[in-house]
Enzyme design. Structure first.
Site, PDB file in Angstrom:
ATOM      1  N   LYS A 280       2.601  10.175   7.965  1.00 23.38           N
ATOM      2  CA  LYS A 280       1.788   9.824   9.277  1.00 23.38           C
ATOM      3  C   LYS A 280       2.517  10.666  10.534  1.00 23.38           C
ATOM      4  CE  LYS A 280      -0.854   6.087   7.625  1.00 23.38           C
ATOM      5  NZ  LYS A 280      -0.457   5.537   6.219  1.00 23.38           N
TER       6      LYS A 280
ATOM      7  N   PHE B  75       0.977  -1.119   0.088  1.00 24.60           N
ATOM      8  CA  PHE B  75       0.007   0.049  -0.054  1.00 24.60           C
ATOM      9  C   PHE B  75       0.837   1.178  -0.204  1.00 24.60           C
ATOM     10  CE2 PHE B  75      -2.180   3.561   1.687  1.00 24.60           C
ATOM     11  CZ  PHE B  75      -3.460   3.675   0.967  1.00 24.60           C
TER      12      PHE B  75
ATOM     13  N   ASP C  66       9.139   2.764   1.729  1.00 26.43           N
ATOM     14  CA  ASP C  66       8.096   3.662   2.103  1.00 26.43           C
ATOM     15  C   ASP C  66       8.040   3.359   3.823  1.00 26.43           C
ATOM     16  OD1 ASP C  66       5.794   4.559   2.885  1.00 26.43           O
ATOM     17  OD2 ASP C  66       4.760   3.828   1.054  1.00 26.43           O
TER      18      ASP C  66
HETATM   19  C1  PLP Z   1      -0.833   5.535   4.636  1.00 30.23           C
HETATM   20  C2  PLP Z   1       0.279   5.189   3.896  1.00 30.23           C
HETATM   21  C3  PLP Z   1       0.540   5.889   2.635  1.00 30.23           C
HETATM   22  C4  PLP Z   1      -0.399   7.118   2.009  1.00 30.23           C
HETATM   23  O1  PLP Z   1      -0.420   8.194   2.934  1.00 30.23           O
HETATM   24  P1  PLP Z   1      -1.602   9.235   2.814  1.00 30.23           P
HETATM   25  O2  PLP Z   1      -1.041  10.294   3.735  1.00 30.23           O
HETATM   26  O3  PLP Z   1      -2.858   8.519   3.258  1.00 30.23           O
HETATM   27  O4  PLP Z   1      -1.425   9.516   1.687  1.00 30.23           O
HETATM   28  C5  PLP Z   1       1.450   5.511   1.560  1.00 30.23           C
HETATM   29  N1  PLP Z   1       2.346   4.298   2.209  1.00 30.23           N
HETATM   30  C6  PLP Z   1       2.156   3.740   3.452  1.00 30.23           C
HETATM   31  C7  PLP Z   1       3.211   2.726   3.553  1.00 30.23           C
HETATM   32  C8  PLP Z   1       1.134   4.063   4.288  1.00 30.23           C
HETATM   33  O5  PLP Z   1       0.979   3.512   5.383  1.00 30.23           O
END
Ligand code: PLP
Length: 397
Positions: free
Chosen positions: A252, A138, A223
């Protein structure tokens, strides 16, 4: 407005992209949230791994208030002190050389993809480079990030995706090797897969991919939007593997509630982007960066990493115990304060019962309950959570 009025107004006016719980959250204190009816919730979701410092931290709130009274926004045509300080703190914490601030995680991933493509373009002049991403990944909902997010439902209606994306099996080095060719410019994955079901990368996998990238001149993008910023017990999860990526994404917990994300790179890679290549109106604004600066300060003064190591180990232990007691718990996975239990059933009833019992939990993947509490929780909070979770499982199954 009373609770029902708020819900009705929201349902009448918002685009219906979420099936929300019939709860209106009103305020927070420490690791607890309160709804508009005054009901208290122990929060093991932290607004999806965001509110690392807990709610209503006075020092954090005061820093934001002071910045609001001073300057909220400037545009990126000028310098501002919070952005300079936030950039310094973030490069130091990550071991990367340069940072670009965004407003969200998905934008951080967009930037990382663009940087990887530009870097490859400067090397060979081609514009048909490929990226390898992972199953169950994700990375966000904007078109670039969505293209590397392996989820049929998320992608299906929104094609065509950006071309040149291939998917390998997470934690399976051979499946990555099989997809590499002379067009591959980057390999992207989460150091700990979050939304996909809480899967930490295996050491051999991450080391193997790093080696493969070095041999073939491919960039490694990690990521760490969810698993970075202290959640695993080190500032960034890759630091526990002794592996350094070429590009990192963060968001986050970086602003602990104020929207701020970032992508970072080592010097040689970062240099590929020059004025005009990439930009943002809000990204790196003084308010967002003042939040990030204060977050780094509070991580130090509150010894957040030590707490994550100690309480994270305790949480894992308690969940392991629970897994022995309950047949419906197949497995516990995780590092530090990103933990998950995989159930033999859909967790949605357990999560609904937990809300009744004053406990906020999120799911992940198909059958996983995810635990991503504020990083300042105590062992007593874990004990309280376990009692509430047991009660919720008992009444749900
Ligand atoms: C939440 C998340 C995203 C996306 O972040 P948003 O601020 O919702 O756009 C991307 N990569 C990972 C691993 C995430 O947990």
């Amino acid at each position: 407005m009373n609770t029902q009025n708020i819900i009705d107004t929201a349902e009448q006016n918002l685009i219906h992209t979420y099936n929300r719980y019939q709860i209106v959250l009103d305020k927070g204190e420490g690791v607890r949230l309160f709804d508009t009816d005054g009901k208290e919730y122990l929060d093991f979701g932290a607004g999806i791994a965001v509110f690392a410092l807990g709610y209503n931290n006075k020092e954090y709130n005061d820093a934001l208030k002071a910045q609001i009274d001073k300057l909220i926004h400037t545009s990126n045509y000028f310098y501002n002190e919070p952005a300079a300080n936030a950039a310094k703190a973030l490069t130091k914490a990550s071991g990367m050389d340069r940072v670009f601030f965004t407003n969200s995680g998905t934008e951080a991933v967009e930037g990382a993809i663009k940087l990887a493509k530009k870097y490859a373009y400067l090397k060979d002049g081609n514009t048909d480079h490929e990226i390898i991403a992972m199953e169950h990944s994700f990375h966000g909902r904007s078109m670039g990030a969505l293209a590397v997010t392996r989820n049929k439902h998320y992608q299906e209606a929104f094609g065509p995706m950006i071309p040149g994306i291939k998917f390998a099996k997470y934690n399976d080095l051979e499946s990555v090797e099989a997809l590499v060719n002379e067009k591959t410019c980057a390999i992207i994955f989460e150091t700990v897969q979050g939304e996909g079901g809480v899967y930490p990368a295996k050491k051999e996998f991450i080391e193997g991919v790093r080696k493969l990238c070095d041999e073939k001149g491919i960039l490694l993008i990690l990521d760490e939007i969810q698993c970075g910023m202290g959640r695993t017990g080190s500032m960034f999860a890759y630091q526990q593997y002794g592996v350094k990526p070429d590009i990192v994404t963060s968001a986050k917990a970086l602003g602990c509630g104020v929207p701020v994300g970032a992508f970072l790179a080592r010097e040689e890679v970062a240099k590929a982007l020059v004025p005009g290549d990439h930009g943002t109106t809000y990204g790196g604004n003084p308010l967002a960066c003042a939040a990030a600066v204060k977050v780094f300060e509070l991580f130090d003064s509150l010894k957040v990493l030590d707490n994550v190591k100690e309480v994270g180990a305790y949480l894992a232990e308690q969940l392991d115990k629970l897994a022995k007691e309950y047949d419906i718990i197949k497995e516990r996975r995780g590092v530090g304060l990103i933990q998950g239990i995989e159930l033999t059933i859909n967790p949605k009833d357990v999560i609904a019962k937990a809300l009744d019992n004053g406990l906020i939990l999120f799911s992940a993947g198909t059958n996983v309950i995810r635990f991503v509490p504020p990083l300042v929780i105590t062992k007593a909070d874990v004990d309280e959570m376990i009692v509430k979770l047991k009660k919720s499982i008992d009444s749900a199954v």
